[in-house]
Design a protein around this motif. Sequence first.
Motif, PDB file in Angstrom:
ATOM      1  N   LEU A 129       5.497 -12.043   2.377  1.00 14.71           N
ATOM      2  CA  LEU A 129       5.700 -10.606   2.247  1.00 14.71           C
ATOM      3  C   LEU A 129       4.835  -9.887   3.283  1.00 14.71           C
ATOM      4  O   LEU A 129       3.614 -10.006   3.267  1.00 14.71           O
ATOM      5  N   THR A 130       5.459  -9.168   4.190  1.00 12.14           N
ATOM      6  CA  THR A 130       4.726  -8.448   5.234  1.00 12.14           C
ATOM      7  C   THR A 130       4.864  -6.945   5.052  1.00 12.14           C
ATOM      8  O   THR A 130       5.790  -6.466   4.394  1.00 12.14           O
ATOM      9  N   ARG A 131       3.944  -6.222   5.662  1.00 15.93           N
ATOM     10  CA  ARG A 131       3.990  -4.757   5.611  1.00 15.93           C
ATOM     11  C   ARG A 131       5.272  -4.246   6.267  1.00 15.93           C
ATOM     12  O   ARG A 131       5.914  -3.327   5.758  1.00 15.93           O
TER      13      ARG A 131
ATOM     14  N   ALA B 250       0.034 -11.022  -8.208  1.00 15.53           N
ATOM     15  CA  ALA B 250       1.233 -11.334  -8.998  1.00 15.53           C
ATOM     16  C   ALA B 250       2.365 -10.364  -8.655  1.00 15.53           C
ATOM     17  O   ALA B 250       3.537 -10.764  -8.575  1.00 15.53           O
ATOM     18  N   LEU B 251       2.008  -9.081  -8.455  1.00 10.89           N
ATOM     19  CA  LEU B 251       3.033  -8.088  -8.123  1.00 10.89           C
ATOM     20  C   LEU B 251       3.655  -8.386  -6.765  1.00 10.89           C
ATOM     21  O   LEU B 251       4.876  -8.280  -6.583  1.00 10.89           O
ATOM     22  N   GLU B 252       2.827  -8.762  -5.794  1.00 10.51           N
ATOM     23  CA  GLU B 252       3.352  -9.107  -4.464  1.00 10.51           C
ATOM     24  C   GLU B 252       4.307 -10.287  -4.561  1.00 10.51           C
ATOM     25  O   GLU B 252       5.354 -10.302  -3.902  1.00 10.51           O
ATOM     26  N   GLU B 253       3.972 -11.271  -5.392  1.00 11.46           N
ATOM     27  CA  GLU B 253       4.840 -12.438  -5.569  1.00 11.46           C
ATOM     28  C   GLU B 253       6.157 -12.031  -6.239  1.00 11.46           C
ATOM     29  O   GLU B 253       7.236 -12.516  -5.868  1.00 11.46           O
TER      30      GLU B 253
ATOM     31  N   ARG C 291      12.005 -10.971  -5.638  1.00  8.80           N
ATOM     32  CA  ARG C 291      13.150 -10.058  -5.741  1.00  8.80           C
ATOM     33  C   ARG C 291      13.853  -9.932  -4.381  1.00  8.80           C
ATOM     34  O   ARG C 291      15.078  -9.897  -4.299  1.00  8.80           O
ATOM     35  N   ILE C 292      13.047  -9.837  -3.318  1.00  7.99           N
ATOM     36  CA  ILE C 292      13.624  -9.741  -1.977  1.00  7.99           C
ATOM     37  C   ILE C 292      14.394 -11.013  -1.633  1.00  7.99           C
ATOM     38  O   ILE C 292      15.506 -10.961  -1.095  1.00  7.99           O
ATOM     39  N   ARG C 293      13.820 -12.171  -1.977  1.00  4.50           N
ATOM     40  CA  ARG C 293      14.504 -13.435  -1.708  1.00  4.50           C
ATOM     41  C   ARG C 293      15.827 -13.514  -2.455  1.00  4.50           C
ATOM     42  O   ARG C 293      16.848 -13.950  -1.910  1.00  4.50           O
TER      43      ARG C 293
ATOM     44  N   ALA D 120       0.829  -1.205   0.000  1.00  7.17           N
ATOM     45  CA  ALA D 120       0.000   0.000   0.000  1.00  7.17           C
ATOM     46  C   ALA D 120       0.867   1.260   0.000  1.00  7.17           C
ATOM     47  O   ALA D 120       1.803   1.391   0.790  1.00  7.17           O
ATOM     48  N   ARG D 121       0.555   2.179  -0.931  1.00 11.03           N
ATOM     49  CA  ARG D 121       1.229   3.475  -1.076  1.00 11.03           C
ATOM     50  C   ARG D 121       2.714   3.342  -1.413  1.00 11.03           C
ATOM     51  O   ARG D 121       3.471   4.305  -1.315  1.00 11.03           O
ATOM     52  N   LYS D 122       3.123   2.167  -1.811  1.00  8.41           N
ATOM     53  CA  LYS D 122       4.510   1.964  -2.222  1.00  8.41           C
ATOM     54  C   LYS D 122       4.641   1.784  -3.739  1.00  8.41           C
ATOM     55  O   LYS D 122       5.732   1.882  -4.284  1.00  8.41           O
ATOM     56  N   VAL D 123       3.507   1.511  -4.406  1.00  5.68           N
ATOM     57  CA  VAL D 123       3.528   1.260  -5.858  1.00  5.68           C
ATOM     58  C   VAL D 123       3.145   2.533  -6.591  1.00  5.68           C
ATOM     59  O   VAL D 123       2.108   3.145  -6.285  1.00  5.68           O
TER      60      VAL D 123
END
Length: 522
Positions: free
Chosen positions: A490-492, A366-369, A374-376, A314-317
């Motif tokens: 993926l957490t806030r 899909a974007l969250e995945e 990318r983080i992994r 939220a508010r990051k994209v």
Amino acid sequence: MKAAIYCRLSKEDEYKVGESESIQNQKSMLVQYAIERGFDIYQIYSDEDYSGIDRDRPAFNAMIQAASEHRFDLVLAKTQSRFTRDMELVEKYLHGKFIEWGIRFIAVVDHVDTDDRANKKSRQINGLVNEWYLEDLSNNVRSVLDHKRREGQYIASFALYGYRKDPSAKGKLQIDPEAAAVVERIFEMTLSGIGAHKIAQILNSEGIPSPTAYKQRNGIHYKISAKNPNASLWSCPTIYQMLHNQTYAGNLVQGRHKKVSYKSKKTVWLPKSEWIVVPDTHEAIIDLETFERVQETLKNRARSGSNGMVHPLARKVVCGCCGSIMEQSGSGENRANGTRRRYLRCRMHQRAPERCSNKTCTDLNALEETVLQRIRTYVEDYFDPQKVDLPQRDDPAQKREQAKRAELRRLKGEVERRRKAIQELYLDKASGLIDAGMFSQMNQSFLEEVKQAEARILILETELGQQKTEREETEAQMQRVRQFAAVPVLTRELVVLLLHRVVVSPKDPETGKQAVTIEWNF
């Protein structure tokens, strides 16, 4: 002639309990004065613990109402300042309304009498002096309170929720374990992405008393404003105030607002630069690192969804065309598992299509995945769980363990040899090689040695067992590190910590692919 008697005890005399002697003295004086002059007493009005500048005194206002209805002919007070210290009220009633209503005012000690036109100037001077006195008193009290705040003394009437006043140290706070557990939980829920409204709903549904209800339940005489009938319930503002209050991190924050005037109850919030903050005055409920993470989360806060949760991104994209925030929307279609499809759309395109042509609906799941992968990848490239410095036992500890094991082996061997010696001793006695007296003496000695050795063996086995538990705990810690390194979800909190923003470009009309660029916080 009917007389109304008015008595008031200053708010500064809060240490007195019940109807104080001061009030009684005023009543006695004024009743005697009325009797000596043949006045009939209509009613005695009494306000206790109220300032002379206060316009919301219940007995005072009841008396004014009765005066306007001409239920009596005069008002008796000990002094003019007992009636009021407000010059505006002096003019309004003594020189205005009372004259209209035909009400006479007498202050016995001051020799004030509104029937005596000659002492009008004296009444006005008294009013000015009383008001100056209040102004000086207000300034002095404020200076004293600010000094106490800068000294790290907690001066509020009631302890902050989560704490209680330390009975052994005036002006100090100590943790209230029951309420502190709720405070910790509120901060944890915020970090997990639960919005303030949902947090309030959860606490109310579980029957957890709000700060106001908690004070009252514990016998604290805390008044609820008539304007807020739902004060016994948790609310969003209550949650937000707690989350922003640095006092929970051990730093005492006071002087955040002040009265606009000593004549008014209205308060205004001061700029943060004027707050009085004294660090490390009491034990923290929330560690400073967690508190700062919560503040960062609140800076990036967004509206929660229908389930009360803020989605991680939220508010990051942002839109790759115009840079506007991309907002969540639903398609109305449901997946096979019953969950609703979620999409992100450019806010600017929805409101002004002529300013942004990006009409792509980006699949949020899909974007969250994609972001999670990318983080992994980033973690795998730069973080090796095997290189994490877990608490290590020092070399002396390892040497002590080796020494204990060697001693344990030696003692077990000695116990075994002593038991064989006892058996051989018995055979010698049976063969007549030693007499009964010598057998008893030697047998007792061997048994005592075995008993001491077995007691020491028990101690060593217990200590070595505890050290084995420590090794198992170390291995468990390493296992948790490996789990965290895998970034399972993926957490806030993770997004706020790592990501500055995610830039999403429109889909390529030929390939259907969508470029996603992550800007990191480091």
